[in-house]
Write an enzyme that holds these catalytic residues in place. Structure first.
Site, PDB file in Angstrom:
ATOM      1  N   ASP A  25       0.832  -1.205   0.000  1.00  0.00           N
ATOM      2  CA  ASP A  25       0.000   0.000   0.000  1.00  0.00           C
ATOM      3  C   ASP A  25       0.867   1.255   0.000  1.00  0.00           C
ATOM      4  OD1 ASP A  25      -2.072   1.809   0.193  1.00  0.00           O
ATOM      5  OD2 ASP A  25      -2.527   1.391   2.294  1.00  0.00           O
ATOM      6  N   ASP A  59      -1.360   6.398  -6.788  1.00  0.00           N
ATOM      7  CA  ASP A  59      -1.633   5.304  -5.865  1.00  0.00           C
ATOM      8  C   ASP A  59      -1.631   3.973  -6.605  1.00  0.00           C
ATOM      9  OD1 ASP A  59      -2.428   4.119  -3.367  1.00  0.00           O
ATOM     10  OD2 ASP A  59      -4.457   3.958  -4.162  1.00  0.00           O
TER      11      ASP A  59
END
Length: 450
Positions: free
Chosen positions: A119, A326
């Site tokens: 992440d 992201d």
């Protein structure tokens, strides 16, 4: 019209796309405390699922909407239950998906292997630990700290404990933590240090969360999470890395995606022409120190350059807004004013009739011709960033065909409070996060050959 011929990517996210699981890693030099260079291969979260193409597209879109709502909730403080993608009909449930890629890691001595979600939007490294108070089901044994000779708890007085957004002090002066992800997804336990192993590289003294109370449907793909964000507790920061890089293979590629840490994290000179390397500054937002922000200046759709006010994609005084890159969000989300302009320009330059994309959770879709989409022309799409960096996308990075409905859909949607450059748009580009120089570089690369 400036157009691209769409080479058919029928969202060939077939199970074969990521059919082989596991992570292979090779390493260069390491020291006892700092990693110099490491190569790890990422596996997609749906690699082992026997899903149809239609199911895989829906799953990716749903997870993307969930993650968008979680990230927006963190950035704006708006409850997740009230957030949905602008222009979309898909309601967002409470629990969020927390990433699209897994890496294999081992913890403790002797080493216990598990898969962790990677992440770039958070910092904490954590895994589930015995004895569990409330743990989700995982495919590998839950880590038992009492069985490891290198496990040590972190004291409340430590700097690492103060780096947590929320911490408590137990009766034994251990650092207790609660780490939330913007919705009801969270992990709770004690902060500790342990030896982590990536392939044959042993990394002693990594600070991690030993979680005995972990909630959130999105965690169940792995047994924990490895945060690669910009904060002090992320793996990147703890290892003292100046940079890291990844290159996400296309959705119809059976090869895994390389994650390069430290000295290996340079754009491959053999894979990308130097003239194609684009570099833009990374921006810091004190309100959201984990995110990797960039400055989006304009968008080109076909023959139309969309110039919006500088405030449209800027970080606002209250910490909201801005654009992040992201790896864990599939779809790109743009602040609603920018998205509406993009949608209008895109629809005006498509020669196909508009179709309903709600079945797959996408907003702008077109009815594909019966003869197929191999030669369908779609408008060019370019994101223009500060410093003159242009992310000039091939058609397969923003258009997907849903075989179930016959809809040809744009993988860009609207949002409010935060814009996100998602991983559909990043496939077959190598991205280098140079945190030492606060820059993000990217270039088109055949990631399977990297």
């Amino acid at each position: 019209m400036e157009a691209r011929v769409l080479v058919l990517v029928t969202m060939a996210i077939a199970a074969a796309c990521w059919a082989t699981g596991g992570v292979a890693a090779t390493t260069t030099t390491t020291t006892t405390s700092r990693l110099k260079g490491l190569r790890v291969h990422l596996t997609h979260v749906d690699a082992h699922g026997n899903y149809s193409r239609h199911q895989l597209l829906r799953r990716a879109a749903r997870r993307s909407h969930h993650r968008m709502s979680r990230l927006v909730a963190r950035a704006t403080g708006v409850p997740v239950s009230s957030i949905k993608a602008a222009g979309g009909d898909l309601q967002v449930p409470v629990h969020a998906g927390n990433g699209e890629f897994l890496m294999d890691v081992s913890v403790g001595t002797p080493a216990l292997a598990y898969s962790a979600i990677v992440d770039t939007g958070s910092d904490l490294v954590w895994t589930q630990c015995k004895p569990c108070v409330d743990c989700f089901k995982q495919s590998t044994p839950v880590f038992d700290p009492s069985s490891s000779s290198t496990y040590a708890t972190v004291l409340c007085s430590s700097a690492s404990c103060s780096d947590l957004p929320t911490s408590t002090c137990t009766s034994a002066s251990k650092c207790g933590y609660t780490y939330t992800y913007g919705d009801s997804s969270s992990t709770q336990g004690v902060l500790a240090t342990e030896t982590f192993t990536l392939s044959k590289s042993k990394l002693p003294g990594v600070v991690f969360g030993c979680g005995d109370t972990n909630e959130g449907d999105g965690f169940s793909q792995g047994a924990g999470l490895v945060g690669l964000g910009r904060g002090p507790l992320s793996l990147v920061s703890q290892l003292g890395l100046d940079k890291f890089s990844y290159c996400l293979t296309s959705l119809d590629d059976t090869n895994k995606s390389p994650l390069l840490l430290g000295s290996l994290a340079d754009i491959s000179e053999t894979a990308a022409a130097s003239s194609s390397v684009q570099t833009t500054p990374l921006i810091k937002n004190p309100s959201q120190p984990s995110f990797y922000y960039v400055s989006l200046k304009a968008i080109t759709v076909g023959t139309t350059r969309i110039n919006l006010p500088s405030s449209a994609f800027a970080v606002q005084d209250d910490g909201t807004g801005g654009v992040i890159v992201d790896s864990g969000t599939s779809i790109t989300y743009l602040e609603v004013a920018g998205y509406r302009a993009l949608k209008k320009a895109f629809a005006a330059q498509m020669a196909l009739p508009v179709a309903d994309g709600s079945g797959v959770g996408l907003d702008l879709c077109f009815k594909a011709p019966a003869k197929g989409v191999d030669q369908v022309e779609v408008p060019r799409l370019v994101f223009h960033f500060d410093g003159g960096a242009d992310l000039d996308l091939p058609a397969e990075n923003y258009m997907v065909l849903d075989g179930g409905s016959g809809a040809l859909c744009l993988t860009v949607m609207g949002s409010r409070g935060l814009s996100i450059i998602g991983n559909f748009q990043q496939q077959n580009f190598q991205f280098v996060y140079d945190v030492g120089h606060d820059t993000l570089s990217f270039a088109p690369v055949q990631c399977s050959k990297l």
